[in-house]
Design a protein around this motif. Structure first.
Motif, PDB file in Angstrom:
ATOM      1  N   UNK A 152      45.447  46.817  19.066  1.00  0.00           N
ATOM      2  CA  UNK A 152      44.185  46.091  19.261  1.00  0.00           C
ATOM      3  C   UNK A 152      44.326  44.985  20.296  1.00  0.00           C
ATOM      4  N   UNK A 153      45.373  44.192  20.182  1.00  0.00           N
ATOM      5  CA  UNK A 153      45.552  43.085  21.126  1.00  0.00           C
ATOM      6  C   UNK A 153      45.747  43.626  22.533  1.00  0.00           C
ATOM      7  N   UNK A 154      46.581  44.652  22.659  1.00  0.00           N
ATOM      8  CA  UNK A 154      46.853  45.237  23.970  1.00  0.00           C
ATOM      9  C   UNK A 154      45.589  45.793  24.611  1.00  0.00           C
ATOM     10  N   UNK A 155      44.819  46.540  23.844  1.00  0.00           N
ATOM     11  CA  UNK A 155      43.602  47.152  24.373  1.00  0.00           C
ATOM     12  C   UNK A 155      42.563  46.080  24.707  1.00  0.00           C
ATOM     13  N   UNK A 156      42.423  45.078  23.858  1.00  0.00           N
ATOM     14  CA  UNK A 156      41.469  44.006  24.146  1.00  0.00           C
ATOM     15  C   UNK A 156      41.853  43.258  25.420  1.00  0.00           C
ATOM     16  N   UNK A 157      43.136  42.990  25.608  1.00  0.00           N
ATOM     17  CA  UNK A 157      43.583  42.334  26.841  1.00  0.00           C
ATOM     18  C   UNK A 157      43.271  43.186  28.065  1.00  0.00           C
ATOM     19  N   UNK A 158      43.578  44.476  27.981  1.00  0.00           N
ATOM     20  CA  UNK A 158      43.345  45.369  29.114  1.00  0.00           C
ATOM     21  C   UNK A 158      41.852  45.507  29.408  1.00  0.00           C
ATOM     22  N   UNK A 159      41.040  45.603  28.379  1.00  0.00           N
ATOM     23  CA  UNK A 159      39.589  45.695  28.580  1.00  0.00           C
ATOM     24  C   UNK A 159      39.048  44.412  29.198  1.00  0.00           C
ATOM     25  N   UNK A 160      39.507  43.279  28.690  1.00  0.00           N
ATOM     26  CA  UNK A 160      39.073  42.005  29.246  1.00  0.00           C
ATOM     27  C   UNK A 160      39.487  41.847  30.701  1.00  0.00           C
ATOM     28  N   UNK A 161      40.722  42.232  31.006  1.00  0.00           N
ATOM     29  CA  UNK A 161      41.209  42.139  32.387  1.00  0.00           C
ATOM     30  C   UNK A 161      40.429  43.081  33.302  1.00  0.00           C
ATOM     31  N   UNK A 162      40.115  44.273  32.815  1.00  0.00           N
ATOM     32  CA  UNK A 162      39.343  45.217  33.630  1.00  0.00           C
ATOM     33  C   UNK A 162      37.940  44.679  33.884  1.00  0.00           C
ATOM     34  N   UNK A 163      37.304  44.134  32.852  1.00  0.00           N
ATOM     35  CA  UNK A 163      35.980  43.555  33.029  1.00  0.00           C
ATOM     36  C   UNK A 163      35.990  42.380  33.988  1.00  0.00           C
ATOM     37  N   UNK A 164      36.984  41.508  33.838  1.00  0.00           N
ATOM     38  CA  UNK A 164      37.107  40.367  34.738  1.00  0.00           C
ATOM     39  C   UNK A 164      37.371  40.813  36.170  1.00  0.00           C
ATOM     40  N   UNK A 165      38.194  41.837  36.329  1.00  0.00           N
ATOM     41  CA  UNK A 165      38.491  42.368  37.653  1.00  0.00           C
ATOM     42  C   UNK A 165      37.233  42.930  38.301  1.00  0.00           C
ATOM     43  N   UNK A 166      36.488  43.721  37.560  1.00  0.00           N
ATOM     44  CA  UNK A 166      35.260  44.295  38.118  1.00  0.00           C
ATOM     45  C   UNK A 166      34.271  43.191  38.494  1.00  0.00           C
ATOM     46  N   UNK A 167      34.196  42.150  37.698  1.00  0.00           N
ATOM     47  CA  UNK A 167      33.309  41.035  38.015  1.00  0.00           C
ATOM     48  C   UNK A 167      33.783  40.287  39.256  1.00  0.00           C
ATOM     49  N   UNK A 168      35.103  40.004  39.328  1.00  0.00           N
ATOM     50  CA  UNK A 168      35.633  39.291  40.498  1.00  0.00           C
ATOM     51  C   UNK A 168      35.452  40.073  41.785  1.00  0.00           C
ATOM     52  N   UNK A 169      35.587  41.393  41.704  1.00  0.00           N
ATOM     53  CA  UNK A 169      35.420  42.234  42.888  1.00  0.00           C
ATOM     54  C   UNK A 169      33.979  42.145  43.391  1.00  0.00           C
ATOM     55  N   UNK A 170      33.024  42.006  42.504  1.00  0.00           N
ATOM     56  CA  UNK A 170      31.628  41.901  42.940  1.00  0.00           C
ATOM     57  C   UNK A 170      31.344  40.549  43.610  1.00  0.00           C
ATOM     58  N   UNK A 171      32.137  39.548  43.308  1.00  0.00           N
ATOM     59  CA  UNK A 171      31.947  38.221  43.891  1.00  0.00           C
ATOM     60  C   UNK A 171      32.495  38.128  45.308  1.00  0.00           C
ATOM     61  N   UNK A 172      33.512  38.948  45.587  1.00  0.00           N
ATOM     62  CA  UNK A 172      34.183  38.847  46.895  1.00  0.00           C
ATOM     63  C   UNK A 172      33.495  39.714  47.918  1.00  0.00           C
TER      64      UNK A 172
END
Length: 149
Positions: A129-149
């Motif tokens: 659970x912790x691993x998957x939540x971290x990976x999902x959060x990082x993927x979401x943050x990455x997709x959001x950051x990519x839209x900002x740049x």
């Protein structure tokens, strides 16, 4: 043309979640063990009896999520691969990859999960659970950051 800012964000977040995620998982295991120790009721010695309580056998490993690591060998490497697979599949807009990664992990660990040792299934569930939540959060943050740049 390659957008190096996007590449940097994706690679940076991927490295962050895959390599440092294990430290977060370990911290959560420690927290789970400390919470478990506080909530576990230990039998109090009977004041009427003078005999000391029976000690636990020396061949039994200590209980808890940290101690279950002995049974679930390779968990750190499997966690890195799991976070990488989840992160990459979500970035690729292929959420089915998350289900595939979890199914493969569950099937591979099935014999250890069926073992009667205390803490093994709990360690598997908490770590996953912790691993998957971290990976999902990082993927979401990455997709959001990519839209900002």
């Amino acid at each position: 043309m390659i957008d190096w800012a996007h590449v940097g964000i994706v690679v940076g977040m991927g490295l962050l979640v895959t390599l440092l995620g294990g430290r977060v998982v370990t911290a959560v295991f420690r927290m789970a063990d400390s919470m478990s120790d506080r909530h576990t009721s230990r039998p109090h010695p009977d004041p009427v009896r003078s005999a000391p309580p029976h000690p636990e056998p020396a061949d039994q490993p200590p209980l808890g999520a940290q101690a279950a690591a002995v049974t679930l060998r390779g968990g750190a490497w499997i966690g890195v691969l799991e976070r990488l697979a989840v992160f990459a599949s979500l970035l690729a807009h292929y959420p089915e990859g998350l289900a595939i990664a979890l199914a493969v992990k569950g099937l591979a660990r099935y014999p250890e999960l069926k073992a009667p040792e205390t803490g093994v299934a709990e360690r598997f569930i908490i770590g996953t659970f912790v691993s998957v939540l971290l990976a999902c959060g990082a993927a979401g943050l990455t997709l959001w950051l990519v839209t900002l740049v």
